[in-house]
Motif scaffolding. Structure first.
Motif, PDB file in Angstrom:
ATOM      1  N   ARG A   1     -11.555   3.610  -0.696  1.00 53.17           N
ATOM      2  CA  ARG A   1     -10.908   3.468  -2.384  1.00 53.17           C
ATOM      3  C   ARG A   1     -10.451   5.158  -1.697  1.00 53.17           C
ATOM      4  NH1 ARG A   1     -13.200  -0.011  -7.152  1.00 53.17           N
ATOM      5  NH2 ARG A   1     -12.219  -2.058  -6.499  1.00 53.17           N
TER       6      ARG A   1
ATOM      7  N   ALA B   1      -9.721   6.210   0.840  1.00 53.28           N
ATOM      8  CA  ALA B   1      -8.495   6.572   2.104  1.00 53.28           C
ATOM      9  C   ALA B   1      -7.174   6.447   1.459  1.00 53.28           C
ATOM     10  CB  ALA B   1      -9.042   5.963   3.153  1.00 53.28           C
ATOM     11  N   ARG B   2      -6.168   7.554   2.234  1.00 57.74           N
ATOM     12  CA  ARG B   2      -4.823   7.066   1.716  1.00 57.74           C
ATOM     13  C   ARG B   2      -4.198   5.872   2.784  1.00 57.74           C
ATOM     14  NH1 ARG B   2      -0.996   6.743   0.920  1.00 57.74           N
ATOM     15  NH2 ARG B   2       0.913   8.674   0.763  1.00 57.74           N
TER      16      ARG B   2
ATOM     17  N   VAL C   1      -8.215  -2.791  -3.101  1.00 56.20           N
ATOM     18  CA  VAL C   1      -8.258  -0.492  -2.970  1.00 56.20           C
ATOM     19  C   VAL C   1      -6.517  -0.722  -3.336  1.00 56.20           C
ATOM     20  CG1 VAL C   1      -9.679   0.304  -0.889  1.00 56.20           C
ATOM     21  CG2 VAL C   1      -7.015  -1.341  -0.449  1.00 56.20           C
ATOM     22  N   SER C   2      -6.144   0.316  -3.280  1.00 57.85           N
ATOM     23  CA  SER C   2      -4.594   1.020  -4.310  1.00 57.85           C
ATOM     24  C   SER C   2      -3.699   1.136  -2.814  1.00 57.85           C
ATOM     25  CB  SER C   2      -4.476   1.690  -4.791  1.00 57.85           C
ATOM     26  OG  SER C   2      -4.755   2.956  -4.711  1.00 57.85           O
TER      27      SER C   2
ATOM     28  N   PRO D   1      -1.901   1.274   1.061  1.00 58.29           N
ATOM     29  CA  PRO D   1      -1.366   0.340   1.576  1.00 58.29           C
ATOM     30  C   PRO D   1      -3.004   0.391   3.316  1.00 58.29           C
ATOM     31  CG  PRO D   1      -0.540   2.386   2.360  1.00 58.29           C
ATOM     32  CD  PRO D   1      -1.256   2.915   1.080  1.00 58.29           C
TER      33      PRO D   1
ATOM     34  N   GLY E   1       0.130  -5.258   0.643  1.00 62.84           N
ATOM     35  CA  GLY E   1      -0.083  -4.096   0.613  1.00 62.84           C
ATOM     36  C   GLY E   1      -0.699  -3.898   1.863  1.00 62.84           C
TER      37      GLY E   1
ATOM     38  N   ARG F   1      -6.211  -7.256 -11.989  1.00 59.23           N
ATOM     39  CA  ARG F   1      -5.847  -6.583 -10.832  1.00 59.23           C
ATOM     40  C   ARG F   1      -4.688  -5.373 -10.666  1.00 59.23           C
ATOM     41  NH1 ARG F   1      -1.822  -9.804  -7.035  1.00 59.23           N
ATOM     42  NH2 ARG F   1      -1.980  -8.571  -4.685  1.00 59.23           N
TER      43      ARG F   1
ATOM     44  N   ARG G   1      -7.077  -2.499 -11.190  1.00 58.75           N
ATOM     45  CA  ARG G   1      -7.737  -2.251  -9.875  1.00 58.75           C
ATOM     46  C   ARG G   1      -6.812  -1.650  -8.702  1.00 58.75           C
ATOM     47  NH1 ARG G   1      -9.294  -6.917  -9.157  1.00 58.75           N
ATOM     48  NH2 ARG G   1      -8.420  -7.692  -7.348  1.00 58.75           N
ATOM     49  N   ARG G   2      -6.104  -2.230  -8.484  1.00 68.54           N
ATOM     50  CA  ARG G   2      -5.327  -1.847  -7.808  1.00 68.54           C
ATOM     51  C   ARG G   2      -4.300  -1.207  -8.222  1.00 68.54           C
ATOM     52  NH1 ARG G   2      -3.850  -5.282  -2.983  1.00 68.54           N
ATOM     53  NH2 ARG G   2      -2.259  -3.600  -2.449  1.00 68.54           N
TER      54      ARG G   2
ATOM     55  N   TYR H   1      -0.828  -1.502  -8.968  1.00 70.93           N
ATOM     56  CA  TYR H   1       0.015  -2.432  -9.776  1.00 70.93           C
ATOM     57  C   TYR H   1       0.369  -3.606 -10.291  1.00 70.93           C
ATOM     58  CZ  TYR H   1       1.246   1.165  -5.728  1.00 70.93           C
ATOM     59  OH  TYR H   1       0.899   2.599  -5.319  1.00 70.93           O
TER      60      TYR H   1
ATOM     61  N   HIS I   1       5.954  -3.844  -1.282  1.00 66.30           N
ATOM     62  CA  HIS I   1       5.522  -3.170  -2.011  1.00 66.30           C
ATOM     63  C   HIS I   1       4.660  -2.441  -0.414  1.00 66.30           C
ATOM     64  CE1 HIS I   1       1.075  -3.961  -3.850  1.00 66.30           C
ATOM     65  NE2 HIS I   1       1.140  -4.992  -4.394  1.00 66.30           N
ATOM     66  N   MET I   2       4.898  -2.748   0.193  1.00 63.11           N
ATOM     67  CA  MET I   2       3.968  -1.914   1.453  1.00 63.11           C
ATOM     68  C   MET I   2       4.664  -0.148   0.814  1.00 63.11           C
ATOM     69  SD  MET I   2       1.007  -1.859   4.032  1.00 63.11           S
ATOM     70  CE  MET I   2       1.484  -0.670   4.793  1.00 63.11           C
TER      71      MET I   2
ATOM     72  N   GLN J   1       3.987   1.586  -1.777  1.00 63.43           N
ATOM     73  CA  GLN J   1       2.464   2.352  -1.066  1.00 63.43           C
ATOM     74  C   GLN J   1       2.150   3.143  -0.900  1.00 63.43           C
ATOM     75  OE1 GLN J   1       0.244  -1.761  -0.416  1.00 63.43           O
ATOM     76  NE2 GLN J   1      -0.973  -1.332  -1.281  1.00 63.43           N
TER      77      GLN J   1
ATOM     78  N   ALA K   1       3.708   6.316  -2.225  1.00 62.20           N
ATOM     79  CA  ALA K   1       3.430   6.911  -3.741  1.00 62.20           C
ATOM     80  C   ALA K   1       3.022   8.082  -3.290  1.00 62.20           C
ATOM     81  CB  ALA K   1       1.511   5.985  -3.776  1.00 62.20           C
TER      82      ALA K   1
ATOM     83  N   PRO L   1      -4.098   7.246  -5.295  1.00 68.07           N
ATOM     84  CA  PRO L   1      -5.573   6.751  -4.417  1.00 68.07           C
ATOM     85  C   PRO L   1      -5.005   6.574  -3.034  1.00 68.07           C
ATOM     86  CG  PRO L   1      -5.358   5.798  -5.916  1.00 68.07           C
ATOM     87  CD  PRO L   1      -4.188   6.351  -6.455  1.00 68.07           C
TER      88      PRO L   1
END
Lengths: 230, 230, 230, 230, 230, 230, 230, 230
Positions: free
Chosen positions: D148, D150-151, D171-172, D174, D204, E22, E25-26, E28, E218-219, E222, E225, E230
């Motif tokens: 968590r 890491a970018r 994680v959030s 990519p 992701g 989620r 947690r994520r 999104y 989504h990717m 992220q 972001a 994070p």
């Protein structure tokens, strides 16, 4: 190699260059592949066939194709399951050896019947046995005598396509294997039984295209032809 | 879920995070997949295995891998045909049902032996029968009693991969089918028997990866585990 | 190996050679694969089944197939989602271990239910858990106790097909993985999860055909059979 | 868009039209793909690189390629496992977020290291974690904090390729997934994990070519670039 | 990791185990994949979503799915071309960098719009440019400024899928490539552009599943972001 | 179906269960597939063959296999190009019709010769014609008389695999097509000619596995068998 | 269509039926495909070529093939990179339009050179430009004038195979695209660029086999033939 | 590279960025690919085409597309079989050499007609010959004079795709081969003839996408362009 004295009418021109000497050259009926042709196109071809009087099979014919052919050749016969039209309806008097057609399961019937009728219209005695898959070996083992009496055997099978290997191990006649698109998932529309059959661990198996009952019946009829035929 | 008190030495760090509780968690030996690892890496892992005393199999091991393992674990045993190293060399006392391994042809032996040894090192009684391909049905039919005595059956076959369908039709035990890369051309390195087996017309067949004798042996050993095991 | 004294009526002849001793031979119900058969053909087979009184499942049955079967066997039951007909409707009293069926997502339900019902009609206690995909690990980790209580686990998953690897790493029971055609694009109608499952990095996974809930249920029921069964 | 004042020497002409403004245009080092080039060709390119002083990576370089490059650029560095040559040897001072590289198994190390070094030479802080496959979930769950932080996360995995789905669900940041050719049989040289990753049930995740550690490292470095970079 | 105090109603049980943490947690919105679910199932899930108040996207939704969702969540919005339902209809206030979506041709619009809307509902500023295929390079070259202003670029392309390579060569932002099933014949339902993109000769390209606009959006969201995320 | 009175020596046990009644059952020589067997294994089998005196072919034999066979059966003969060993060296007196083998190009010779020798050792008169590809039609048209005199025709072709279609259109004998792995690139090791042959627009073509000269020769010999043979 | 008065010597018989009128019939040199032929066979053919004095190319020739040809035709020339032997060494005086050969990368040189030399030996003026991949568009845009001066353009590219689409969008001459096996992983030995090129979004692109520089050069030479040629 | 003074109306914005200088740049009509576009989108584009007066072809157009185009451009012409709309309806005055289009069978007509009309609208004289498959060689041999008079030949064929090899062996003009999806089973929607054509044993064949009559016609028209055209 000229097309002879007969002249295609205007309707035929631009649709098909009928190979009407093929029966003569090859000794077998002409065949018209209907898929991808419009009923109108097939009807025009059927009329030309009637004019010249050449024994002809129309393969992979829908009921719309059948209607168009029967309008031009009322004495043709349509086998709906096999999607096959034959003209004339009556096969020639059989000569040569017997062709035996095995269908591994009931779902393989359309392909097996196309093979059966093709072999008959090419002049062979042909028999059909249904539902003899390898999951119940006693069904095929119970047919040994019939299997060994045939001059050529056609095996139609989908799914695992294992039947030709088992049959070829039991007889000395050549086996023409026809994979069917019966199955789902990793059967990949017949790819699985096609590969099985090409890799048969028993020699004496050769394979035609997936669902190609016509091709299997033709090949078997040629194999079982009387010795005096070339 | 912590990695416990044991500390990997410097040599191990950056190579592998040994899952040494897996035997405990799953109830079966640890396995180290050697392909793609250097002999040096495998040797370091072997030393760590010895330190902890966990029963371990080294799969797909070349003789160079074997040499590295035997240097660290001199009482391990290398089965060259199966490309398998077991430590300790002696399998545990067998429990549960019998695992029967069938190899369709002699060329399937390496995979069949890997399955056989794996089942034994997971604690099963295991037997091997070679050369019972479907092109000569009497060979498999002559083994009916032995087939029906097994709690789990492994069938290794390449080429047409037809044997599992035939076997599954004769027994009520589950069949673990392992396609082999034996064959050529349209066998496509084992793809053909893989598809055959996935499309088996007989229920009671499940399939592992091509040439994966280890996976087949593991699965069969789990199937034949004594009822008190989870 | 004769088919016994019972004589198929005229209607059955040429459609199917019913393998009515299979239940006896294998110890499990007969199955009729409906895809590719006409409702009429299936109806004729159903009537024969009723005459002989053999417990039978009809798989991959459309509502038209169901109608034909129910006309012949009014006390059969049709599970529309699972596309399965069972006759008799009531499964036998359960014996052996428990079969646990996991569906990675809601879209995998039809396949999971086919597996569930099959296992029950083969005589096992069977439970279903839905929507435990690996993208939310807490869902599967929250089921550890239930997972470890099963004698055989079926995992139905489409898309990435990653769930069997995760599950097999958590239990010591064998996992029967059934890839589904859920997904799109590079899922290639189930090919992606099929390959994932065949390459599982956790041992103890064997795979059946894409969408083959019946096969998975059958295999799991055999695995979880009571020890006294062969 | 002219190539500027610099003139390629005779040796370079007909071998490569060096894109020496690319570093300027893209903001990242130049890369030379060595596979399919002779060591002589690579040596000539290396000399041209030295003349112009452009930071450059040489990818998929054999030891013969390495020798040729080191002859021209003695202060380059060859990472044999990663098959990567970097010139200059020292990466730039790191900026932006952290790149975390996960290798599912030890056999995935060469690809993971290529990704790691690439990210560093593009100016990122980068860390490597090895042997965190999904068959032992505690290994990845034990790294949650590191994950968590890491970018951008790179996941290298062969066989079932299931790790990216599990990681992306936790994680959030990519996830850049790189399938490896680790595995055998139905892994089909990396096709299986490639498909798994493309079908990840967790959003992701985006995928690069099989074994393309360089591409994964490059993508992750761009993702983790400092906000002021475009 | 418990599911918390909220109790699914009877209707939800057996359909889906909603992963309602989620989003937390994520970071999104939650997503519900509608394909393969009945409108009834999707409607039940929508009602549960409304009860809990979690921002949610419904992807690959037919108009029947949309109707069921809108009955439960009247303030949701259905984008028919993109087959996407968003609840709430309004995206959050944008933060982070800009996401630029390029569609190579008009036929790629549905996928491109799904990506665009997804990025917006994940909280990014997002722009769309249509019809910039490589057969007319001036179209993409005329957009250089806009291309270089983006923090993440999505490229949707079918047929030859060549656009991502060209774009990635012009910018330093990462490119998320999404192959579409636009094309015919040897495009093989998107396989051709998928392979093209995986083999891009320009680094900085990563690929999502065929037609997976949601995954691409989504990717990219992220990637773009804000740095503090994070 | 017992294996009779003959008892395999210790050496044979665990290697092969020789199917020594197959010649009797099928009427043709036994065959031993050497690929994947060690020379030692093949040598043990050869010794058993000699003990029983069964006419046998050893297929896909390397020179190491040949050496092992010749040590056990000094009067066998090794055809290195065809990779075929025959014992006894002399074929039986020919009966039945003639088998004609066509090789599209010189590179197809190994497969064509394997077919030629197999047909001879199964008791047929067999002839070989080389280098009659369709790019120079006069070469095949100049052989019409010879083509029409054959009872069965084998066509070995790689690359486009077009020759069987042309030949089958000129004769009434059945054509056994054997695709070869001759070619490169999109020939995909023989897949291209395999598909071509399966899709022949001329009926009367059946196909064996890629490079399977043995299978082609066996099938053709069965086709051309004298009428009194079953 | 007889082969004329010339009589093949004993050595040639059974190896090749030389099509020595083809040059006359097609207007271009004869070609001998060396792969799959032994050096001895190629040497015999070369001697026959010399006897008749027909301009001939030997393609895909190893150095062993080259040695055998040069022994028979000492004034032939071997281009090792292109694996091409030409006899006589000197191409004919060029006529018709110019053929331009583009290689996307240095690794595509062997195929590009085979194309270049073939075009020259068929009588065209031909030029080569290397390293103009689409990742650096200025390289191809800087060649616009040269591109537009060609009568036919050959583009050799591996990996993403995107260059032909870009080039065809810039010129009105036809483009012959030749995919190369340059690349790895999902390039699948040239399959990826092959599909890219077949799906080019720019019209005016036609494709030859993977790595088939000879075929590309031949096609381009025919396209650029002087108008008075047929 | 600006799009000039003309301003797209509001309707066009967001649908297509018309490349209206392409005709100028490439010297050939503009083309609009209709598949995947709504009739409304195509109608808007058609109106823009009319405003600017650029000669345009609309390919793969359904009757709904046709209706929308004809509403905007009443003097366009729709060829339903070829699924092609041309505006203006009248092709330009022909220049350059003749393009000959061969269709192997009647079912290949739609593709062949698309090629024919495309070549005419690009300014060539073009002729069509139907039903000249290789199973009846006299049909193609009877056309030798017509074949040898053409400057470029298009061959459309499905199934075995063998016709281009035969034709290319008879002429010195280049052959543009277009595989069709005619066939079934192992034709795999045109894959079989595609591979056949790519592997043609006769040089002088290049291939376009399956069913891509437009691409074949375009390529052939460029080949047969008058010498003064670039």
């Amino acid at each position: 190699m000229a097309d002879g004295a007969w002249e295609p009418g205007e309707a035929l021109r631009g649709i098909a260059e009928l190979d009407l000497e093929r029966g003569h050259r090859r000794g077998y009926p002409e065949a018209v592949y209907c898929e991808g042709k419009t009923p109108e196109q097939v009807g025009v071809i059927a009329a030309a066939v009637g004019d010249r009087g050449v024994r002809t099979l129309f393969t992979r014919a829908t009921s719309a194709h059948a209607k168009a052919v029967l309008a031009a050749l009322p004495d043709a016969e349509y086998a709906a399951t096999a999607r096959l039209l034959a003209w004339p309806a009556e096969p020639p008097e059989p000569t040569g050896g017997t062709v035996l057609v095995l269908a591994a399961g009931t779902s393989d019937l359309p392909v097996a019947e196309e093979a059966l009728l093709t072999a008959r219209h090419l002049g062979r005695r042909a028999e059909l046995v249904v539902d003899v898959g390898v999951a119940g070996l006693h069904r095929v083992l119970g047919r040994l005598e019939q299997l060994r009496a045939a001059r050529a055997i056609i095996v139609a099978a989908g799914m695992d396509g294992a039947l030709p290997s088992v049959v070829a191990g039991l007889v000395s006649a050549p086996v023409v294997a026809v994979p069917t698109s019966v199955g789902y998932g990793a059967a990949f529309e017949g790819l699985a039984p096609l590969l099985t059959m090409l890799n048969s661990c028993a020699p004496g198996v050769a394979v035609v295209n997936i669902d190609n009952g016509y091709g299997a019946g033709h090949m078997a009829a040629q194999i079982a032809a009387p010795a005096t035929s070339p």
